[in-house]
Motif scaffolding. Structure first.
Motif: not given
Length: 433
Positions: A12, A17, A97-98, A116-117, A119, A179-180, A410, A412
């Motif tokens: 990311r 981050r 995205d966040t 950490t990720r 959306y 993932l971006n 991870e 999810w």
């Protein structure tokens, strides 16, 4: 046919981050201001209690395949089925995205451990729909890929009556290669009717689902006897008519606005009579041999009845990919639980098992807004803690499933319009006595 691909990790951006870190700090600070009723918790649920073999009889399932002739007739009318690769080519919507999520959407993230990720789903195509389960290509194959792609499947349901709380079911196919900027498209979950001449929508909440090999197993509450519906990810059809209708319509096939349709290929029905629990939440455990489907039932928050947790083995026989294994000791070939427990934890929303540890998320109670994430085994239970007052109310308020991506480490989950991930190791680190 699945083509194996080499797992690729993606990083990311620093800004994202940093934003997640800042959000986590703000949420953690807010945790210290939560009401006293939330700050302290009674003793934990303690150790899991094994069920006797007699008690597991209620957990047996009967497999009911959809006749191959029905599926062939439907394919003849709708056209050659598609695979996941072709569906992802139509993934034209991007998750936000966040940094573009609202404050309310970010409030769905856990306090501890931090995501950490993260959306957020778009409001224009999720308004009126309830988020549910999540599963990934990390469940589907141990290398974490499906063909050349990383994929996330997100389940949603929509109420069709004013008070019944159930609704049509659909899934989002998320292309997670980048993932971006993950992108997605929709597929309606359906059930063939009239000998494959038509289909109806699956009228059920998608509170649990697991993608294993080429099958997607989805929890069902559309009638009293069905526990799971089974879908084939290589049997996806394209809707040819845009509109709110479902099934065969003048000029083609409609799927309530979704561009794709998945017809069920099998179902698992409860065999244990009135004592049989519906699997309200499911996940995959790759740490067992063979791999197993983990299931849990819902109980009332604060109630005095223990919830049951159990698992079924997947079949390793040729031609049985993604299906559950029948019990060799059962003359009817029914699927029996290979392991079962009860837990004192109430208000369960999701369950995951890995290397002998069970991870249970529960609701936050009446209006307190935060859930609890427990690590539980046959020896005891520990919860993720947060805040200066050592509160256990640190988890996301409404996750209905947990999915562990073994290749990346991870976990999810999804809560509200927020899809997020965090290392499973961070859950272990946050849980202490």
């Amino acid at each position: 046919m699945k083509q194996r691909g080499r797992h690729r990790r993606r990083r990311r951006g620093r800004a994202v981050r940093g934003f997640l870190t800042g959000t986590a700090l703000a949420l953690t600070a807010a945790a210290t201001m939560i009401s006293a009723s939330q700050a302290t918790v009674a003793d934990g649920p303690g150790a899991l209690k094994p069920l006797t073999s007699a008690a597991t009889d209620a957990l047996r399932l009967t497999e009911e395949p959809v006749p191959a002739a029905d599926l062939d007739r439907l394919a003849a009318g709708m056209g050659t089925p598609l695979g996941v690769d072709e569906v992802l080519r139509g993934a034209g919507r991007a998750l936000r995205d966040t940094v573009d999520c609202t404050a309310g959407e970010r409030a769905a993230l856990p306090l501890t451990p931090t995501a950490t990720r993260a959306y957020c789903w778009n409001t224009d195509d999720t308004d009126g729909w309830r988020p549910g389960a999540v599963t990934t290509s990390g469940d589907a194959d141990e290398d974490g890929m499906w063909g050349a792609h990383r994929v996330i499947l997100s389940g949603w349901s929509r109420a069709v009556g004013p008070a019944d709380g159930r609704g049509l079911a659909r899934i989002a196919f998320v292309n997670a290669d980048n993932l971006n900027r993950p992108t997605y498209t929709w597929g309606l979950l359906a059930v063939p009717v009239d000998g494959g001449r038509d289909y109806r929508g699956l009228v059920s909440r998608v509170s649990g689902m697991v993608w294993y090999q080429d099958k997607l197993l989805v929890t069902a509450d559309d009638d009293g006897g069905t526990a799971l519906y089974v879908y084939d990810v290589n049997r996806v059809h394209r809707a040819t008519v845009t509109g709110t209708a479902i099934g065969r319509v003048p000029g083609g096939w409609s799927a309530d606005g979704a561009p794709y349709v998945l017809p069920a290929v099998a179902a698992y029905r409860l065999s244990g009579g009135p004592r049989a629990p519906h699997p309200a939440t499911v996940s995959l455990d790759r740490s067992t041999a063979p791999d197993t489907l983990v299931a849990g039932e819902w109980t009332l928050d604060g109630g005095d009845r223990r919830a049951r947790l159990w698992r079924y083995a997947f079949d390793a026989a040729p031609g049985r990919s993604g299906l559950l294994a029948g019990d060799p000791a059962d003359p009817g070939g029914r699927v029996g639980a290979t392991e079962a427990y009860t837990t004192k934890a109430t208000g369960l929303h999701s369950v995951l098992a890995y290397r002998g540890t069970w991870y249970l998320s529960r609701t936050g109670g009446d209006g307190d807004g935060r859930g609890t994430l427990w690590r539980q085994d046959s020896e005891g239970a520990r919860a993720a803690r947060c805040g200066a007052d050592d509160s256990r109310h640190c988890w996301s308020p409404g996750t209905e499933s947990l999915s562990y991506w073994t290749a990346t480490g991870e976990l999810w989950a999804q809560s509200g319009r927020t899809l997020f991930a965090l290392p499973l190791a961070s859950v272990d680190g946050a849980a202490r006595q």
